[in-house]
Design an enzyme around this catalytic site. Sequence first.
Site, PDB file in Angstrom:
ATOM      1  N   LYS A 110      -3.373   0.857  30.197  1.00 11.13           N
ATOM      2  CA  LYS A 110      -3.947  -0.375  31.029  1.00 11.13           C
ATOM      3  C   LYS A 110      -3.015  -0.975  31.944  1.00 11.13           C
ATOM      4  CE  LYS A 110      -8.235  -1.019  29.001  1.00 11.13           C
ATOM      5  NZ  LYS A 110      -9.333  -1.895  28.035  1.00 11.13           N
ATOM      6  N   LYS A 194      -9.594  10.984  29.581  1.00  8.23           N
ATOM      7  CA  LYS A 194     -10.725  10.695  28.779  1.00  8.23           C
ATOM      8  C   LYS A 194     -11.833  10.217  30.161  1.00  8.23           C
ATOM      9  CE  LYS A 194      -9.917   6.025  27.644  1.00  8.23           C
ATOM     10  NZ  LYS A 194      -9.984   5.152  26.669  1.00  8.23           N
ATOM     11  N   LYS A 197     -15.230   4.407  31.979  1.00 11.49           N
ATOM     12  CA  LYS A 197     -16.034   3.526  32.918  1.00 11.49           C
ATOM     13  C   LYS A 197     -15.097   3.044  34.040  1.00 11.49           C
ATOM     14  CE  LYS A 197     -16.886   0.692  29.027  1.00 11.49           C
ATOM     15  NZ  LYS A 197     -18.061   0.245  28.111  1.00 11.49           N
TER      16      LYS A 197
END
Length: 328
Positions: A110, A194, A197
């Site tokens: 992230k 992966k 969203k």
Amino acid sequence: MTILSGIQPSGVLHLGNYLGALKQFIALQNEGHAYYCIVDLHAITVPQEPEQLRQNTLSLAAMYLAAGLDPQKSTLFVQSHVKEHAELGWILNTIATMGELERMTQFKDKTSGVKGQGSVTVGLFDYPVLMAADILLYQPHIVPVGEDQQQHVELTRELAKRFNHRFGETFRIPEVRLQKEGARIMGLDNPNKKMSKSASSPNNYIALTDDAETIKKKIAKAVTDSGTEVISGKDKPALTNLLTIMSVLSSKSIPQLEKHFAGKGYAAFKKELAETVIESLAPLQNEYQKLMGTPQTLKKILEDGAHRARSVATKTMEQAREKIGLLK
Ligand code: TYM
């Protein structure tokens, strides 16, 4: 058996959330008492628009119920309604180390594009400790999650052991529970990453609320591997991912599907896959639409859930406070 898991109310749920997590949450309801949490305090580790967050929280509750969660059997609640999560999170902060948190791959992913740590919030860094608190408060035996959360559950086990060792037996050491198939659904536009969203393109994922046309388009655009045969394998990441999705939704094994599609080519496979996804999601989508029309009922279910969750969480906290020497 006690079961606990959570999902963030941070926008649409996708097929990865469904196949890796939600589907097994529902199946597990008959094996014990499950606590399923809407983790709004985790969602705010990245900026959220307040009204949208409230809406997403209700819509996630509707999605849990539409997928088959029975609020009589399981406890569905919002994390921030049970203040003990934040309290235990703080206490666990005092035994977790910076080094441990720096090793979390989700945190590294992230923040990978961010220059320096100056703008990274403490909440994002500390996210796994709050997750440990979510889990340990309910003394669960198992924590069903997708593969991307496995490392966080391992950290939870480590923190529980450390606490128990330092202060005396307090927390049960939970086991992670991964799906045999579907624990890591990959992006349709990139089978090496992966399904997510927060992906830059909506062609990465199938949202559980996507309509039939959108699903057809997204599957038609999905990346495939070189060759013509519909087969899985290490050198066929895209096909393996699509076959996995079809296998889990149709309850047919991958070898059965490979046999079924032998000599038929990618177009026929994609067409049937789209039909399978559309048919599998239709009942959930209908139910979801109905539930979204009854926000008061959803709020009542969440209120009841918080009440039940609180009664367990306060007991665990009483013990934890006593063990570490906080004055009563
Ligand atoms: P979240 O909200 O990102 O995802 C919810 C669940 O979906 C799984 N998942 C996937 N499974 C398979 N393939 C994928 N592509 C995929 N993407 C997501 C996740 O593994 C997860 O099980 N930190 C958690 C929420 C959380 C939690 C908890 C979970 C907070 N506290 C306590 C368990 C126990 C998260 O962000 O999940």
